[in-house]
Scaffold this motif. Structure first.
Motif, short mmCIF file in Angstrom:
data_model
loop_
_atom_site.label_atom_id
_atom_site.label_comp_id
_atom_site.label_asym_id
_atom_site.label_seq_id
_atom_site.Cartn_x
_atom_site.Cartn_y
_atom_site.Cartn_z
N VAL A 44 0.86 -1.18 0.00
CA VAL A 44 0.00 0.00 0.00
C VAL A 44 0.90 1.23 0.00
CG1 VAL A 44 -1.86 1.21 1.18
CG2 VAL A 44 -1.74 -1.28 1.28
N TYR A 50 -7.76 -1.87 1.95
CA TYR A 50 -7.73 -1.67 3.40
C TYR A 50 -8.37 -0.33 3.76
CZ TYR A 50 -4.07 -5.27 3.20
OH TYR A 50 -3.36 -6.42 2.97
N MET A 79 -8.27 3.14 5.79
CA MET A 79 -7.07 3.96 5.91
C MET A 79 -7.34 5.17 6.80
SD MET A 79 -3.94 4.63 5.27
CE MET A 79 -3.68 3.19 4.20
N ALA A 110 0.34 6.21 8.09
CA ALA A 110 -0.92 5.51 8.34
C ALA A 110 -1.03 5.21 9.82
CB ALA A 110 -0.99 4.22 7.52
N LEU A 127 -0.03 -0.60 8.62
CA LEU A 127 0.15 -0.06 7.27
C LEU A 127 1.19 1.06 7.20
CD1 LEU A 127 -3.53 -0.08 5.99
CD2 LEU A 127 -1.68 -1.65 5.39
N ASP A 133 3.55 -9.96 3.29
CA ASP A 133 2.63 -8.85 3.48
C ASP A 133 2.58 -8.51 4.96
OD1 ASP A 133 0.23 -7.19 2.48
OD2 ASP A 133 -0.56 -8.31 4.18
N GLU A 144 0.36 -7.10 6.83
CA GLU A 144 -0.87 -7.44 7.52
C GLU A 144 -0.93 -8.94 7.82
OE1 GLU A 144 -2.75 -5.04 8.74
OE2 GLU A 144 -1.13 -3.86 7.89
#
Length: 545
Positions: free
Chosen positions: A46, A75, A77, A126, A131, A157, A159
């Motif tokens: 992202v 996602y 944000m 973020a 993030l 990733d 997340e």
């Protein structure tokens, strides 16, 4: 003097361009997913405007800044303008479920704030999930006219990494690399020239480097081979200049340094690696960038700097001792000399039962033995509109149970509870807060960030805080003024501030891992008298949950 901006763990560097007169500065942030390759591994991340790190926001003191954020990613944000004094306007502060509901996919929200009384380097990131590993950038505030930074890289990733840790009830995997301006440097595999940041300098010129630690979970040392640095600003506040061969910078903190390009023309590594003086695993990897003199061939091998050892507590303490406010007539240090409210918060890591976890337990974190539970509606919204049942105003001023905080490790959680409990503070009152590390499972350093305020770091020490003896040693003349402060491993830090900014203001550990485990709380600061001392009404485009 030439000015650059760095982001360490990512160190980001960009030439500071002159701005026009104080004005309204408008930016468009498009949150999008982009494929990025590092360490021979490509993955979608992202980003803002497809950039990693994201764009730098430039403003002058007195400017009004409007950033419209449109979320095109899958996602939710939210963006936090780290260290910006959002006077009476917590709606623009940004932490999800604290001052706003997050911006849902396909929606937009405009952050609108004035730059007041701040000069130097701040940053934005973020403020939801993990993030900020890839969604972050610098906010450079210049004086009115007339008058490097680190972050980690995971091949997986981020997340998924966070979810893995929550499922197992254990810390997630460590990052695969640190980066400087999004690039890990040649000490890592598959890091060709395109994955190494290089800064070209001219001999005899002087440079200002703006350094931001955007690392998720690491305090960092930073050094430049063969070159000293003169520290001139921390967290957008000028400080008494001093020269050092290395920096210590915690996640969330910023530091401006002056570097003179007066060494033998060549190529010199800029390097960063973690500081950890506790028995805790750390991704002890060294990210590098290159400071290269103009005209020197790139075939010449750079020299490496001598970084402090990863557990060099003595260097860390000596470095922090040198940080002092300017305290001049033009830039006074308005330290509260009297205290209306004294708070004492213990920082604890523990284990709680977890029926859904593989091991039956989960690591948790707490302040005063309270693990914070995130609400499903913004706390500022609930406070402003008087919505009941979202939070309680009974966060204790001190732990219910006193114990030998830094003695032998304790396996009990001392009655750790969960809740969305806030502390209410009277408008314009002066607050002294002592943050005390504990040894429930292990001691560890914790960088704490307070939203909406700067504060003065009046004291720190190792072991248990002694309220009878330690205040006599406080620095009430020229203590450093910051928005993020490190609590030493097995020790304490004391801060003071005046509660003159009404609203709901988040305070949390800036180690993302610990924030995930619940190491956070919030203050509700009452309105004062009249509209100029009250929270502004919410904007019309405030995101809905």
């Amino acid at each position: 003097m030439i000015v650059f901006y760095f982001t360490i763990v990512a160190i980001s560097v960009s030439l500071l361009l002159p701005s026009a007169e104080a004005a309204v500065k408008k930016y468009q942030f498009d949150v999008v997913v982009k494929n990025v390759s590092r360490l021979c591994h490509a993955k979608p991340i992202v980003t803002v405007n497809g950039r990693y790190p994201g764009p730098t926001v430039y403003a002058r003191e007195g400017d009004r800044v409007i950033i419209n954020v449109t979320n095109h990613a899958q996602y939710n944000m939210s963006i936090h303008w780290h260290g910006v004094k959002q006077l009476r306007n917590g709606w623009a502060d940004g932490p999800a479920y604290i001052t706003q509901c997050p911006i849902q996919s396909g929606n937009s929200y405009s952050y609108d704030f004035n730059i007041t009384g701040q000069r130097g380097t701040l940053w934005w990131h973020a403020h939801i999930l993990w993030l900020r590993a890839t969604v972050h950038g610098a906010l450079v505030i210049m004086p009115p006219l007339g008058v490097p930074y680190p972050f980690p890289w995971w091949n997986a990733d981020v997340e998924s990494i966070e979810n893995q840790g929550n499922t197992l009830g254990l810390p997630p995997n460590m990052s695969d690399a640190h980066t400087i301006n999004g690039k890990p440097g040649p000490l890592f595999p598959c890091s060709q020239d395109k994955h190494t940041y290089a800064l070209e300098v001219e001999w005899g010129k002087t440079y200002l480097l703006r350094i931001v630690n955007a690392a998720l979970n690491d305090e960092l040392f930073f050094a430049i081979a063969g070159h000293n640095m003169t520290v001139v600003e921390i967290d957008a506040v000028y400080c008494k200049p001093f020269t050092t061969d290395a920096l210590l910078i915690a996640p969330g903190q910023t530091t401006n340094v002056i570097v003179r390009a007066n060494r033998a023309p060549g190529r010199y590594f800029m390097a960063t690696r973690p500081f950890m003086d506790a028995p805790v695993p750390v991704d002890n990897k060294t990210a590098t960038a290159i400071l290269q003199y103009k005209g020197v061939p790139t075939t010449i091998l750079p020299l490496l700097p001598r970084l402090p050892t990863p557990n060099d507590t003595d260097f860390a303490g000596a470095y922090l001792d040198k940080l002092r406010s300017l305290n001049t007539p033009q830039f006074p240090a308005n330290v509260p000399l009297t205290v209306d409210r004294r708070l004492f918060y213990t920082i604890g890591l523990g284990m709680n039962p977890c029926a859904s976890c593989v091991n039956g337990t989960r690591l948790t974190a707490s302040l005063n033995n309270i693990t914070f539970v995130m609400p499903t509606i913004g706390l500022l919204q609930a406070h402003y509109f008087g919505i009941k049942g979202v939070f309680r105003l009974d966060f204790p001023d001190k732990p219910v149970t006193a114990f030998n905080y830094t003695g032998a490790p304790l396996t009990a959680n001392l009655g750790t509870s969960k809740g969305t409990r806030l502390s209410k503070v009277a408008f314009n009152s002066t607050v002294e807060l002592v943050l005390q590390d504990t040894n429930l499972l292990t001691v560890e350093s914790h960088p704490f960030h307070l939203h909406g305020y700067n504060f003065f770091v009046v004291g720190r020490g190792i072991g248990n805080f002694d309220p009878a003896k330690d205040p006599a040693k406080f620095n009430l003349v020229d203590p450093p003024e910051r928005n993020t402060v490190g609590v030493p491993t097995g020790g304490w830090t004391a801060i003071r501030f005046r509660a003159d900014n009404p609203g709901v203001w988040f305070m949390h550990c800036h180690l993302e891992l610990h924030t995930t485990w619940g190491l956070k709380m919030a203050f509700v600061v009452d309105n004062g008298d009249g509209p100029e001392q009250s929270v502004l009404p919410p904007p019309k485009d405030l995101p809905l949950c």
